[in-house]
Every structure is written in structure tokens, then in C-alpha cells.
Write an enzyme that holds these catalytic residues in place. Structure first.
Site, PDB file in Angstrom:
ATOM      1  N   GLU A 163       0.842  -1.193   0.000  1.00 14.10           N
ATOM      2  CA  GLU A 163       0.000   0.000   0.000  1.00 14.10           C
ATOM      3  C   GLU A 163       0.884   1.252   0.000  1.00 14.10           C
ATOM      4  OE1 GLU A 163      -3.278   0.378  -0.511  1.00 14.10           O
ATOM      5  OE2 GLU A 163      -2.469   2.387  -0.663  1.00 14.10           O
ATOM      6  N   LYS A 222       8.297  -1.619  -2.360  1.00  7.73           N
ATOM      7  CA  LYS A 222       7.631  -0.863  -1.292  1.00  7.73           C
ATOM      8  C   LYS A 222       8.678  -0.265  -0.342  1.00  7.73           C
ATOM      9  CE  LYS A 222       4.930   0.831   1.665  1.00  7.73           C
ATOM     10  NZ  LYS A 222       4.212   2.076   1.435  1.00  7.73           N
ATOM     11  N   CYS A 278       6.152   4.405   9.254  1.00 10.76           N
ATOM     12  CA  CYS A 278       6.802   3.539   8.266  1.00 10.76           C
ATOM     13  C   CYS A 278       8.191   3.963   7.779  1.00 10.76           C
ATOM     14  CB  CYS A 278       5.887   3.363   7.079  1.00 10.76           C
ATOM     15  SG  CYS A 278       4.415   2.441   7.544  1.00 10.76           S
TER      16      CYS A 278
END
Ligand code: NAD
Ligand code: UGA
Length: 465
Positions: A163, A222, A278
Site C-alpha cells: 500500500e 515498497k 513507516c
């Protein structure tokens, strides 16, 4: 291609909640169930008052309000949702390990593994299992191995579908994604699974924005995307320190280099440092992976992005202390903003935490105002550091619900989140009620320097001497 009627998402957090709400709203014929083991979180997702959803995101409550209990459900009945779904998203947290091998760097995969074991136990028919969580390269193989040893002859296809939403703009990012990445096996059944997942996104996104890769490229992309984004922030932040010494202006530099189409203008805002759940976690993970393959130079290179970020946060705190005549003991310092960026109530790795901790070390009296973050969250963030007892944290730091009240007889204000409302405050009145000289330390470059100077503030804007 398999007809999809039921989707399950394990993990009702900042990713699972908004992502599934958007899928449900765009695919009215699919029943989407978001499950979590955290009863309180699920209760909040089901709260009649949409202002009590566990996550604040612009546009989220409107979408949840329309789809909830139509084709969008939030539940703690994990096994039931797994059983009825053809596609299962794993969207649980993958924090940095705090113990054992890889402590402080590697991703902790215990929640993901628990999900895989649960799916293996419950599944009675073929499933597509989608890694939505951010995972190290080769995790899909580990999940596959767990799932294939169930012995109940179920076929599992494992896809990586990381995502890329950013908090504060999650709904817009999901509805208008730059790209969707789907990694999977090149076998006929792997290809079918990729196409099936792609068909979900094709309900609202053009097909050319849906990229298919092998599973390892998807997993690594990612981590690399976050590392590149964080690297830009650290790069501009290091230059902000140089600007403060040389009379150059960081905003002019960002503009000048951002006009180069090869560089681009986004993500060049100097700040008190990047936060969020993150960036740091994913870079540490990248560093760990590189080091574990013996790629020391690669690991050192990326680690520097985090070192520069830590430097920026401590540099900001030290600047406050030195400006206030090297003693802040008993001085009242107001922190405007605690969230790691505007338009979210998320505080994970927020630079405000590090700045507050450094100021509390000097016995400052801290008052915090944030429009969306609760006092409980703020104290929990500080207590988690373990720097001092929770009693001391509560004695030295208070949380205030009124931004004007907070500044009465304050020595200084530090702006730590770029909430729009801070721009519109009555800064003249704020100045009048502060002790003089009244200091403002703008860690987000939010306010107009000329105006603040003219009001009589001692105003510091990061990246400007
Ligand atoms: P989060 O902590 O907000 O939510 C995770 C949820 O998973 C929690 O509610 C937790 O209770 C639940 N959970 C954990 N183990 C479970 C289990 N076995 N069964 C059921 N529920 C379980 O985390 P998040 O911010 O949503 O992040 C999830 C993943 O997405 C992470 O890997 C993160 O790196 C990645 N990611 C996050 C963002 C972001 O903006 N936050 C963006 C992109 C990717
Ligand atoms: C980031 C990425 O932008 C997402 O693509 C990704 O999906 C997500 O991480 C994730 O994997 O969790 P997020 O952390 O929510 O999203 O927010 P960002 O907008 O990227 O901001 C991160 C931090 O950098 C914030 O503290 C922000 O204030 C800071 N920042 C950002 C700057 O200091 N300057 C900038 O120019 C941009």
C-alpha cells in the site's frame, strides 16, 4: 477468472480501515469484512457516531457512513470472515523487532505469521492471500510454506500488493492511486490470481496504472519507495542546517532545484524531521536486509537517512535551548502539534515526541496542544520512551484543549505539526500574553517571517538564519 463476492481484511488499522472502505464503496457487489483482534478498535469502527472512528482521515467517515452495514463490515469474528472470503488481505502491523535477532532493525513478522497460521487452520477452499502489510523480501515464500503445510488440500495463491497511501490524504491516494503494484508467481494460477486482484482495482482505476511484477520486486519496491521519499526529506533537511549558517533560504533552494523536472518539486519541504509509522521502520528493515547479505556499503548509505533525521530533531531541540539562554528549567514552552503530520491523529515516530523528550530532560514545563491527538496518546508516547517515570511526565507536561489559553505567560512556542489552523491564529494576541522576549520556533515553516518579526516575536524558521 474467479468471481469475487467476499473479501476479508485482517487488521483494521490505518491501512486496513481506509483501504477496505474504498474497495467496498467502489465495489458494491462485493461484501468486504474487516476483522481485528482488538475489540475496542472494532467497536470504534462500528460506533454510531462517525466522529468516533478510530482513525481520523479526511473523507473517511463519509465513505464509512455510506458503505457500513451495506457491504462493509467490521468484526472480531476472524475465522468466519476468512472462511467466507475468496480474497484475504493481511494488513496487520509489522513493527521493528524489539527483541532477539535483528532487534532494532528487522521487521517483526509475528503478527503476519499468526495470520498465515490462522488462514491455514480455517480455510476449506482455495484462497488468494494478499500481503498488504509492508514486508521484507521473500516473506511471501514464508507465508506460502506455512499455508502449504496445512494438509487440507486447499490451493493458496500468495500475492504482494503493498500500500502506498499517505496518512492525511489516504482516501484521495486510494481513489486516485499513482499506481497499484501486484506481485505474484508467473505460473498460470499465479497469473490468474494477479488478474483477479487487478479486476478489483479496475472498478475505479485505469488498467495501465496497475503494475504486475514478480513477488520479490513488489515486496522490495515498497521498501525502496519509502526509502527514496524519506531520503528526499533528509537531503533537504541537511541543507536546511547549512542554510541557517550561510544566509541562504531553504525555501528558495527547494524551489530552485524542484523546477528541474528530473528532480521534481514534491517532498522538498524542510521540517523538524520526518515521522510516521513507516519511513524509519522500512529503512531500518532495508538496512537490515542489505547487511544480512553482506552489503555493508548499501546498508550504511541508507542508514544515513535515519541518522540525518535524528540529527534534525535534536538540532531543533538544541536550538530552542540555546536560544532561551541555555536554560529552560521551569520555563513554559508550548508545543503546537503532536501528530507526525497534519490531518491525521497518528503520532507514531512523530518528531514532537523526540523534541518534547529533549526539552523535558532540561526540566522545561511543556504544554501541548494538538487538534486531533488525545492526552492519553501523548502520555503513552512519552511513557513508551521510558526516559522518566510516567508520574514525572504528567508533572512536567500538560495537555491543553485551548491553543490560546496554552500560551498565557509562555516563554516560547514550538510548531511541530503543520496543522492549517495554526496559520490563522491571532498571533498578535498570542504575543501580547506571552512573556517577553516571546520566542516562536517554527519547525514546519508554517508562518510568515516578516509578519512574525513585525509583531515583535523572536521568530526562528527552520532553514533560514
Ligand atoms: P495498525 O497498527 O494501525 O493496524 C494493524 C492492526 O492489525 C491493529 O489494529 C492490530 O490489532 C491488528 N492485528 C494484529 N495482529 C492481528 C491478528 N493476528 N489478527 C487480527 N488483527 C490483528 O497498522 P497500519 O498503520 O495499518 O499498518 C499495517 C501495515 O501496513 C504495516 O505493515 C505498515 O508498514 C503498512 N503500511 C502502513 C501505512 C500507513 O500509512 N500507516 C501505509 C502503507 C503501508
Ligand atoms: C509515507 C509515504 O508517503 C506513503 O507512500 C507510504 O505508503 C507510507 O509512508 C507508509 O508506507 O506508511 P506517511 O508516512 O503517511 O506516508 O506520510 P508522508 O506524507 O510521506 O510524510 C512522512 C513524514 O515526512 C511526515 O512527518 C512529514 O511531515 C514529513 N515530510 C514529508 C517532510 O518533512 N517534508 C516533506 O517534504 C514531506
Amino acid at each position: 477468472m474467479k468471481k469475487i463476492t467476499h473479501i476479508c481484511c485482517i487488521g483494521a488499522g490505518y491501512v486496513g480501515g481506509p483501504t477496505m472502505s474504498v474497495i467496498a464503496s467502489q465495489c458494491p457487489n462485493i461484501k468486504v469484512t474487516v476483522v481485528d483482534i482488538n475489540q475496542q478498535r472494532i467497536d470504534s469502527w462500528n460506533d454510531d457516531n462517525l466522529d468516533n472512528l478510530p482513525i481520523f482521515e479526511p473523507g473517511l467517515k463519509e465513505i464509512v457512513g455510506k458503505a457500513r452495514n451495506m457491504n462493509l463490515f467490521f468484526s472480531t469474528e476472524v475465522d468466519k470472515a476468512i472462511d467466507e472470503a475468496q480474497i484475504i488481505f493481511i494488513s496487520v502491523n509489522t513493527p521493528t523487532k524489539t527483541y532477539g535477532k535483528g532487534k532494532g532493525q528487522a521487521a517483526d513478522l509475528k503478527f503476519v505469521e499468526l495470520c498465515a497460521r490462522n488462514i491455514a487452520k480455517v480455510a476449506k477452499d482455495d484462497k488468494i492471500v494478499v500481503e498488504k502489510s509492508t514486508l521484507p523480501v521473500r516473506t511471501a515464500s514464508a507465508i506460502k510454506s506455512i499455508l502449504q503445510h496445512t494438509g487440507n488440500k486447499v490451493n493458496f495463491e500468495i500475492l504482494s500488493n503493498p500500500e502506498f497511501l499517505a496518512e492525511g490524504t489516504a482516501i484521495e491516494d486510494l481513489l486516485n492511486a499513482d499506481r497499484v503494484l501486484i506481485g505474484g508467481d508467473d505460473t498460470p494460477s499465479g497469473q490468474e490470481a494477479k488478474d483477479t486482484l487487478s479486476s478489483i482495482y479496475e472498478h475505479w482505476l485505469p488498467k495501465e496504472r496497475i503494475l504486475q511484477t514478480n513477488v520479490w520486486s513488489s515486496e522490495l519496491s515498497k521498501l525502496v519507495a519509502n526509502a527514496f521519499l524519506a531520503q528526499r526529506v533528509s537531503s533537504i533537511n541537511t541543507i536546511s542546517a547549512l542554510c541557517e549558517k550561510t544566509d541562504a533560504n531553504i525555501q528558495e533552494i527547494s524551489r530552485a532545484i524542484g523546477y528541474d523536472s528530473r528532480i521534481g518539486s514534491k517532498f522538498l519541504n524542510a521540517s523538524v524531521g520526518f515521522g510516521g509509522s513507516c519511513f524509519q521502520k522500512d529503512i531500518l528493515n532495508l538496512v537490515y536486509i542489505a547487511r544480512s547479505y553482506g552489503l555493508t556499503e548499501v546498508a550504511d548509505y541508507w542508514e544515513q537517512v535515519i541518522i540525518a533525521n535524528d540529527y534534525q530533531k535534536s538540532r531543533f531541540a538544541e536550538h530552542i535551548i540555546s536560544s532561551l539562554y541555555n536554560t529552560i528549567s521551569g520555563k513554559k514552552i508550548v508545543l503546537y502539534g503532536w501528530a507526525f503530520k497534519k490531518d491525521t491523529n497518528d503520532t507514531r515516530e512523530s518528531p514532537a515526541i523526540a523534541v518534547a523528550d529533549a526539552l523535558l530532560d532540561e526540566n522545561a514545563e511543556i504544554i501541548v496542544y494538538d487538534p486531533k491527538v488525545t492526552a492519553d496518546r501523548i502520555y503513552a508516547d512519552l511513557d513508551y520512551l521510558g526516559t522518566r517515570s510516567s508520574e514525572e511526565n504528567r508533572k512536567l507536561l500538560t495537555v491543553c484543549n485551548d491553543p490560546m489559553d496554552a500560551t498565557k505567560e509562555a516563554h516560547a512556542i514550538a510548531i511541530l505539526t503543520e496543522w492549517d489552523e495554526f496559520k490563522n491564529y491571532d498571533w498578535k494576541s498570542i504575543h501580547e500574553q506571552m512573556l517577553k522576549p516571546a520566542f516562536v520556533f517554527d519547525g514546519r515553516r508554517l508562518l510568515d517571517k516578516e509578519k512574525m518579526d513585525s509583531l515583535g516575536f523572536n521568530y526562528y524558521k527552520i532553514g533560514q538564519s
